[in-house]
Design a protein around this motif. Structure first.
Motif, PDB file in Angstrom:
ATOM      1  N   UNK A 700      27.081  66.985  21.118  1.00 22.16           N
ATOM      2  CA  UNK A 700      26.996  68.215  20.330  1.00 22.16           C
ATOM      3  C   UNK A 700      27.741  69.307  21.080  1.00 22.16           C
ATOM      4  N   UNK A 701      28.770  69.883  20.453  1.00 24.04           N
ATOM      5  CA  UNK A 701      29.454  70.964  21.146  1.00 24.04           C
ATOM      6  C   UNK A 701      30.849  71.232  20.648  1.00 24.04           C
ATOM      7  N   UNK A 702      31.657  71.701  21.568  1.00 26.27           N
ATOM      8  CA  UNK A 702      32.982  72.217  21.249  1.00 26.27           C
ATOM      9  C   UNK A 702      34.041  71.124  21.309  1.00 26.27           C
ATOM     10  N   UNK A 703      34.894  71.087  20.297  1.00 19.12           N
ATOM     11  CA  UNK A 703      36.009  70.140  20.280  1.00 19.12           C
ATOM     12  C   UNK A 703      36.962  70.435  21.434  1.00 19.12           C
ATOM     13  N   UNK A 704      37.120  71.714  21.751  1.00 19.26           N
ATOM     14  CA  UNK A 704      37.995  72.104  22.850  1.00 19.26           C
ATOM     15  C   UNK A 704      37.443  71.600  24.187  1.00 19.26           C
ATOM     16  N   UNK A 705      36.117  71.698  24.353  1.00 24.24           N
ATOM     17  CA  UNK A 705      35.491  71.210  25.587  1.00 24.24           C
ATOM     18  C   UNK A 705      35.685  69.705  25.733  1.00 24.24           C
ATOM     19  N   UNK A 706      35.540  68.990  24.634  1.00 22.86           N
ATOM     20  CA  UNK A 706      35.768  67.542  24.641  1.00 22.86           C
ATOM     21  C   UNK A 706      37.211  67.241  25.039  1.00 22.86           C
ATOM     22  N   UNK A 707      38.147  67.975  24.465  1.00 23.43           N
ATOM     23  CA  UNK A 707      39.573  67.765  24.742  1.00 23.43           C
ATOM     24  C   UNK A 707      39.878  68.006  26.222  1.00 23.43           C
ATOM     25  N   UNK A 708      39.334  69.093  26.764  1.00 21.31           N
ATOM     26  CA  UNK A 708      39.573  69.416  28.178  1.00 21.31           C
ATOM     27  C   UNK A 708      39.016  68.317  29.079  1.00 21.31           C
ATOM     28  N   UNK A 709      37.791  67.864  28.780  1.00 16.59           N
ATOM     29  CA  UNK A 709      37.162  66.831  29.606  1.00 16.59           C
ATOM     30  C   UNK A 709      37.980  65.540  29.590  1.00 16.59           C
ATOM     31  N   UNK A 710      38.430  65.134  28.408  1.00 16.21           N
ATOM     32  CA  UNK A 710      39.193  63.889  28.280  1.00 16.21           C
ATOM     33  C   UNK A 710      40.499  63.967  29.057  1.00 16.21           C
ATOM     34  N   UNK A 711      41.120  65.132  29.067  1.00 15.16           N
ATOM     35  CA  UNK A 711      42.436  65.278  29.684  1.00 15.16           C
ATOM     36  C   UNK A 711      42.393  65.671  31.160  1.00 15.16           C
ATOM     37  N   UNK A 712      41.207  65.981  31.669  1.00 13.74           N
ATOM     38  CA  UNK A 712      41.099  66.388  33.069  1.00 13.74           C
ATOM     39  C   UNK A 712      40.708  65.188  33.931  1.00 13.74           C
ATOM     40  N   UNK A 713      41.684  64.576  34.549  1.00 11.72           N
ATOM     41  CA  UNK A 713      41.413  63.402  35.381  1.00 11.72           C
ATOM     42  C   UNK A 713      41.395  63.750  36.868  1.00 11.72           C
ATOM     43  N   UNK A 714      41.273  65.040  37.171  1.00  5.32           N
ATOM     44  CA  UNK A 714      41.220  65.461  38.571  1.00  5.32           C
ATOM     45  C   UNK A 714      39.815  65.215  39.108  1.00  5.32           C
ATOM     46  N   UNK A 715      39.737  64.405  40.113  1.00  4.00           N
ATOM     47  CA  UNK A 715      38.453  64.099  40.739  1.00  4.00           C
ATOM     48  C   UNK A 715      38.405  64.782  42.097  1.00  4.00           C
ATOM     49  N   UNK A 716      37.348  65.503  42.340  1.00  4.46           N
ATOM     50  CA  UNK A 716      37.222  66.230  43.609  1.00  4.46           C
ATOM     51  C   UNK A 716      37.358  65.258  44.782  1.00  4.46           C
ATOM     52  N   UNK A 717      38.224  65.603  45.715  1.00  2.00           N
ATOM     53  CA  UNK A 717      38.464  64.748  46.877  1.00  2.00           C
ATOM     54  C   UNK A 717      37.270  64.776  47.819  1.00  2.00           C
ATOM     55  N   UNK A 718      36.868  63.603  48.282  1.00  2.00           N
ATOM     56  CA  UNK A 718      35.786  63.496  49.260  1.00  2.00           C
ATOM     57  C   UNK A 718      36.392  63.081  50.597  1.00  2.00           C
ATOM     58  N   UNK A 719      35.955  63.730  51.648  1.00  2.00           N
ATOM     59  CA  UNK A 719      36.433  63.364  52.979  1.00  2.00           C
ATOM     60  C   UNK A 719      35.654  62.156  53.484  1.00  2.00           C
ATOM     61  N   UNK A 720      36.307  61.029  53.456  1.00  2.00           N
ATOM     62  CA  UNK A 720      35.720  59.775  53.921  1.00  2.00           C
ATOM     63  C   UNK A 720      36.807  59.007  54.662  1.00  2.00           C
ATOM     64  N   UNK A 721      36.435  58.276  55.703  1.00  2.00           N
ATOM     65  CA  UNK A 721      37.416  57.513  56.469  1.00  2.00           C
ATOM     66  C   UNK A 721      37.081  56.015  56.451  1.00  2.00           C
ATOM     67  N   UNK A 722      36.218  55.611  55.531  1.00  3.45           N
ATOM     68  CA  UNK A 722      35.791  54.215  55.489  1.00  3.45           C
ATOM     69  C   UNK A 722      36.954  53.288  55.148  1.00  3.45           C
ATOM     70  N   UNK A 723      37.760  53.667  54.173  1.00  6.59           N
ATOM     71  CA  UNK A 723      38.895  52.827  53.779  1.00  6.59           C
ATOM     72  C   UNK A 723      39.795  52.561  54.983  1.00  6.59           C
ATOM     73  N   UNK A 724      40.138  53.610  55.713  1.00  6.02           N
ATOM     74  CA  UNK A 724      41.021  53.466  56.876  1.00  6.02           C
ATOM     75  C   UNK A 724      40.373  52.612  57.963  1.00  6.02           C
ATOM     76  N   UNK A 725      39.058  52.771  58.144  1.00  6.76           N
ATOM     77  CA  UNK A 725      38.371  51.975  59.171  1.00  6.76           C
ATOM     78  C   UNK A 725      38.386  50.489  58.782  1.00  6.76           C
ATOM     79  N   UNK A 726      38.248  50.201  57.503  1.00  7.22           N
ATOM     80  CA  UNK A 726      38.286  48.812  57.046  1.00  7.22           C
ATOM     81  C   UNK A 726      39.663  48.204  57.288  1.00  7.22           C
ATOM     82  N   UNK A 727      40.694  48.992  57.045  1.00 11.29           N
ATOM     83  CA  UNK A 727      42.056  48.518  57.304  1.00 11.29           C
ATOM     84  C   UNK A 727      42.243  48.256  58.793  1.00 11.29           C
ATOM     85  N   UNK A 728      41.734  49.181  59.623  1.00 10.84           N
ATOM     86  CA  UNK A 728      41.840  49.030  61.077  1.00 10.84           C
ATOM     87  C   UNK A 728      41.084  47.796  61.570  1.00 10.84           C
ATOM     88  N   UNK A 729      39.959  47.483  60.870  1.00 20.04           N
ATOM     89  CA  UNK A 729      39.136  46.343  61.285  1.00 20.04           C
ATOM     90  C   UNK A 729      39.759  45.005  60.915  1.00 20.04           C
TER      91      UNK A 729
END
Length: 737
Positions: A700-729
């Motif tokens: 229930x809501x705004x068509x514009x809000x739906x449009x913005x949500x669908x088109x906004x694929x920016x995900x807030x960056x999280x500072x994590x080093x697990x991926x790099x540690x796995x590569x190092x391992x």
């Protein structure tokens, strides 16, 4: 209440507190009726009075003023409280719920026997209460303990009130520090921010300033840095760049010298509270700061994942082709190509990731893996981060599934899990569902308990929101390319009949959903731009329209999910409105500005290992007892008791944030989506919300809000080093199917 000399022009009144009309425990603001000597009618008083108790004597200084709606009121500026002396006052006092084990009925019996000496009897000769009908030795012990405690808590309350902190936290502080409460606060008020749920650094800082702590004090700088670090973990970061951390701490602390902050950082390092690691640079000044526990968890998680991957199985070898043929016959299905690959990968690899959206066959693969491994072992465990997700695993597979916390068996006596490297889980296969929800700390504790020879299968949807806690474990494990990963992208024919599933996949691929509001649809979009009207439609949908058309129970089967907590269509406002609409008449209590009623749907908002309930667990209030000052909540079939002082751990759950809904699934979901949610309008958030609905989704809501949500694929960056540690391992770029 108050301090210093009273102004000469203030009016003085003395009276007995009759009843409390309103109390805000956050700031101790009270509206109450007082029986004032010399006045025929009750006097209405307003002002800040810590923990007012009916029956007690109030000595007040203040001034009269006239309220346009409520008439004459006495505005309290200074107030001191003392115990009552009259029989009436003592009965009122004891029956107010002040003492656990004593309510109005028992108070009346006691006062009838002991009269004006009642309080002296409780204070000095509590054993005499045994003559009262209904009081045995167990209740005597409860009353004696509660009497001593309430006196101490009251002194803590008065102290806190004088230093600008809500008296609502007094009992928690007393429970933590006991008779040393005031001494602890005076020595280091910043401990409150770490030790007491609900008290943040800013509140502790105000107390410190009133106690005379210097703005440039090392304690303040160290506490400020640690507070910022914990806030950053709440935002998902496992570490934070040192210069940016210093800048954030300086902004919050205001006017603190750089040299003080740098010195505090070095002290925290020496005290082993933080670790500074140079991840991208050799310059220590540009290093990255971890809270020590998070640093250890990330390093050990990488090592243990690789150890599981590389340790041979101790089960008999399984023939791929034979197992696949057997399983398809047993389940009466024909595997698709990528399902075949997934099952083969589970047979071949010690650690496998299966990721995909709804309707892509994750459950089918899970059942197939279980069938195959059942041929060679009965040591199989299923687990998920939440109770609802574990319940879904059980319903889908017919096998017992536990939450990770319950699987690891928390031991309150040692404040830790019983299951660890010294007492491992007895399993040859463990399958974890909803793996996108697992944060770095929980993954660390889980891996400690998994035998290295066991096969580990992580099942989850990497496109959902990341975990509420710090880290991005599933994403990092996949991106490391150190493990076999099966990506499921095909929607199976049966699932294609669900508009919920089809639209979820459209949204995650950046396409606007198909809207079909015909009577037989399972996905509806009702357009409404005005937030007030959105709220009205949400209420109508939950209370009347969905129950009438689909037969769903508003409490147990319909869930409102919203992107934010604040605003006209945030969780707070919707919960308040739905509580009045669905459950208006239940017995109630008000604590911390929140109204709780018997029958309310509620959610636990922090891990409480002593009660074995965890952040996100949902239940229903079943009972309230003013005698014992406890409230009972049914959570997953268990009755959990909460003292009134613990109610800030519970929040209404008619509406919950989409973040909090992760791992859960509901027959019907109602999702308001408006431009007021602008900062939260993201593709993965909308996708997560919609995929929580099993049979019906109403946006229930705004068509514009739906449009913005669908088109906004920016995900807030999280500072994590697990991926790099796995590569190092030793990541070796294993295939993705």
């Amino acid at each position: 209440m108050g301090s210093g000399m009273e102004a000469k022009n203030l009016v003085k009144l003395r009276g007995q507190l009759e009843s409390v009309t309103y109390e805000n425990e956050e700031n101790s603001y009270v509206v109450a009726k007082v029986r004032v000597y010399g006045y025929a009618d009750f006097v209405t008083i307003v002002g800040n009075i810590p923990s007012p108790t009916p029956g007690e004597i109030l000595d007040m200084s203040g001034e009269w003023h006239s309220h346009p709606k409520f008439g004459d009121q006495f505005k309290v500026v200074f107030c001191s409280c003392s115990v009552p002396a009259s029989v009436y006052g003592i009965e009122k006092y004891l029956g107010s719920g002040l003492i656990r084990g004593l309510g109005p009925v028992m108070a009346k019996r006691i006062v009838k026997i002991f009269g004006e000496k009642t309080l002296d009897v409780i204070e000095q000769s509590v054993e005499k209460l045994l003559v009262i009908e209904g009081i045995g030795r167990r209740r005597i012990e409860m009353i004696a303990k509660a009497w001593i405690e309430q006196k101490e808590v009251r002194s803590v309350m008065v102290f806190l009130q004088g230093h600008g902190i809500s008296s609502a936290y007094a009992s928690k502080i007393y429970k933590k520090y006991g008779n040393d409460s005031i001494a602890v606060i005076k020595e280091n008020p910043y401990r409150l921010a770490q030790d007491i749920f609900g008290i943040g650094f800013l509140t502790a800082d105000k107390i410190a300033q009133k106690l005379g702590f210097d703005e440039q004090s090392p304690q303040r700088a160290e506490a400020g840095i640690m507070y910022v670090m914990y806030e950053l973990t709440n935002e998902g970061h496992v570490y934070y760049p040192r210069p940016e951390l210093i800048a954030k701490a300086k902004e919050m602390l205001s006017m603190v010298d750089d040299v003080v902050l740098e010195t505090a950082m070095e002290s925290l390092l020496m005290e082993n509270k933080i670790v500074i690691e140079n991840l991208r640079t050799s310059d220590a000044a540009m290093g990255n700061v971890f809270i020590t526990g998070y640093h250890a968890a990330e390093i050990q998680t990488a090592k243990m994942l690789m150890e599981i991957r590389d340790t041979p199985k101790n089960t008999k070898k399984i023939c791929d082709d034979t197992a696949l043929a057997y399983t398809q016959k047993k389940l009466s299905i024909k595997f698709a190509t990528n399902q075949n690959e997934a099952v083969r990968a589970a047979i071949k690899n010690k650690l496998l990731v299966i990721t995909g959206g709804p309707g892509t066959g994750k459950t089918t693969i899970t059942k197939a893996i279980l069938e195959i491994f059942s041929l060679v072992t009965d040591k199989i465990l299923l687990a998920a981060p939440t109770g609802r997700a574990a319940k879904r695993m059980f319903e889908a597979t017919g096998r017992e599934a536990k939450t990770i916390h319950r699987l690891l068996e928390f031991d309150p006596s040692k404040k830790g899990f019983k299951r660890d490297e010294n007492n491992r889980l007895n399993c040859d296969l463990i399958i974890l569902d909803e793996a996108s929800m697992i944060d770095i700390l929980l993954m660390y504790h889980l891996l400690r308990a998994i035998p290295p020879q066991a096969t580990l299968v992580l099942v989850g949807d990497v496109n959902q929101l990341p975990s509420v806690g710090a880290g991005s474990v599933l994403k990092d494990v996949i991106n490391s390319k150190a493990f076999s990963v099966v990506r499921l992208n095909e929607i199976f024919r049966q699932a294609q009949r669900s508009s919920i599933i089809v639209n979820a996949h459209k949204i995650i691929s950046g396409q606007y959903p198909l809207i079909d509001n015909s009577p037989g649809a399972d996905f509806y979009f009702l357009r409404e731009d005005e937030q007030e009207k959105v709220l009205d439609k949400v209420l109508g949908m939950v209370k009347e329209r969905i129950p009438k058309k689909f037969g769903y129970n508003p409490l147990s089967e319909i869930q409102v999910l919203t992107p934010m907590n604040r605003g006209m269509v945030g969780t707070a406002k919707i919960n308040e409105s739905l509580q009045d609409a669905i459950n208006p008449h239940g017995a109630e209590i008000i604590r911390g500005g929140r109204r709780y009623r018997v029958g309310d749907k509620v959610m636990q908002i922090r891990n409480n290992y002593d009660k074995n309930v965890f952040n996100g667990d949902m239940g229903q209030i079943t009972d309230m007892d003013s005698e014992s000052q406890t409230l009972s909540v049914n959570i997953d079939g268990r009755e959990i008791n909460y003292e009134y002082s613990e109610l800030d751990e519970l929040t209404l759950a008619y509406a919950v944030s989409i973040h909090k809904s992760q791992g859960s699934e509901y027959p019907a979901v109602v999702l308001p989506l408006v431009m007021g949610h602008y900062v939260m309008l993201q593709r993965n958030l909308l996708y997560t919300g919609i995929t929580r609905g099993k049979k019906l989704v109403v946006v229930i809501g705004s068509k514009k809000a739906m449009f913005i949500a669908v088109n906004n694929n920016k995900i807030a960056t999280r500072n994590s080093w697990l991926c790099e540690r796995l590569v190092e391992c030793g990541g070796n770029d294993l295939p993705t199917f």
